[in-house]
Design a protein around this motif. Sequence first.
Motif, PDB file in Angstrom:
ATOM      1  N   UNK A  88      13.290   1.506  -9.396  1.00 15.41           N
ATOM      2  CA  UNK A  88      13.639   0.133  -9.265  1.00 15.41           C
ATOM      3  C   UNK A  88      14.574  -0.350  -7.620  1.00 15.41           C
ATOM      4  N   UNK A  89      13.303   0.599  -7.013  1.00 17.97           N
ATOM      5  CA  UNK A  89      13.722   0.326  -5.056  1.00 17.97           C
ATOM      6  C   UNK A  89      12.353   0.267  -4.794  1.00 17.97           C
ATOM      7  N   UNK A  90      11.932   0.283  -3.665  1.00 19.52           N
ATOM      8  CA  UNK A  90      10.430   0.389  -3.034  1.00 19.52           C
ATOM      9  C   UNK A  90       9.942   1.053  -3.004  1.00 19.52           C
ATOM     10  N   UNK A  91       8.024   1.277  -2.122  1.00 17.40           N
ATOM     11  CA  UNK A  91       7.430   2.807  -2.165  1.00 17.40           C
ATOM     12  C   UNK A  91       8.401   3.397  -0.960  1.00 17.40           C
TER      13      UNK A  91
ATOM     14  N   UNK B  43       8.384  -3.411  -2.772  1.00 17.17           N
ATOM     15  CA  UNK B  43       8.105  -3.984  -4.545  1.00 17.17           C
ATOM     16  C   UNK B  43       8.463  -4.833  -4.957  1.00 17.17           C
ATOM     17  N   UNK B  44       9.722  -5.290  -4.756  1.00 14.52           N
ATOM     18  CA  UNK B  44      10.282  -6.974  -5.484  1.00 14.52           C
ATOM     19  C   UNK B  44       9.592  -7.646  -5.554  1.00 14.52           C
TER      20      UNK B  44
ATOM     21  N   UNK C 289       3.412  10.118  -6.695  1.00  7.94           N
ATOM     22  CA  UNK C 289       4.328  10.206  -7.562  1.00  7.94           C
ATOM     23  C   UNK C 289       5.623   8.701  -8.007  1.00  7.94           C
ATOM     24  N   UNK C 290       6.384   8.113  -9.247  1.00 10.78           N
ATOM     25  CA  UNK C 290       7.318   7.866  -9.335  1.00 10.78           C
ATOM     26  C   UNK C 290       8.619   8.349  -9.207  1.00 10.78           C
TER      27      UNK C 290
ATOM     28  N   UNK D  84       2.007  -4.245 -14.986  1.00  8.96           N
ATOM     29  CA  UNK D  84       1.268  -2.463 -14.512  1.00  8.96           C
ATOM     30  C   UNK D  84       2.572  -2.692 -13.828  1.00  8.96           C
ATOM     31  N   UNK D  85       3.592  -2.104 -13.196  1.00  7.57           N
ATOM     32  CA  UNK D  85       4.001  -1.626 -12.392  1.00  7.57           C
ATOM     33  C   UNK D  85       3.659  -0.074 -12.388  1.00  7.57           C
ATOM     34  N   UNK D  86       3.538   0.911 -11.077  1.00 10.09           N
ATOM     35  CA  UNK D  86       3.618  -0.367 -10.435  1.00 10.09           C
ATOM     36  C   UNK D  86       2.705  -0.985  -9.236  1.00 10.09           C
TER      37      UNK D  86
END
Length: 166
Positions: free
Chosen positions: A114-117, A142-143, A42-43, A65-67
């Motif tokens: 705008x942050x990690x998984x 993920x950045x 989920x986002x 094409x994030x994620x």
Amino acid sequence: MKQETVAPLSREAGGPSPPDKPRPRIRLSRDGPYLVTVDDLTNSKGERLSGSLGIALCRCGASRNQPFCDSSHIRIGFSDDRRPERTPAGRPETRHDQPCPRAVGAPSIRISHNGPYEVQGFDLDTGNWPEGASRECFFLCRCGGSKNKPFCDGTHRRIDFQDDRN
């Protein structure tokens, strides 16, 4: 790959306990994406994304094409090596030692805005496990900028990583 909880047979029922089902794994491709099969992806908006057939999640931060990975890691020369210049002096700012923001349950990956998984219930194929870090709930970069790859160290805030779609 559908993940299910399997209850062991009780000894009173006369049957032996079956072996525990292996936990799902996140594999790290060399200088590339996280490879994973996940039923619960989920986002940050709570929208479910399809991942049950296996996906490649971006970890270089450059995918359009994030994620999901679009092979931008090749174009930008992403490296997951722990070079001395990437290893900060002292203890890096990390999220791996913070409590999971939600109850630990079935294996899931949540994409933070705008942050990690935010990962729970997965095994991670890495020899770089931080001392004292939870293996039940952890945060993956993920950045592409973490000094503590594959784990998040908060760099996404310093470099103003943006992914408004998720």
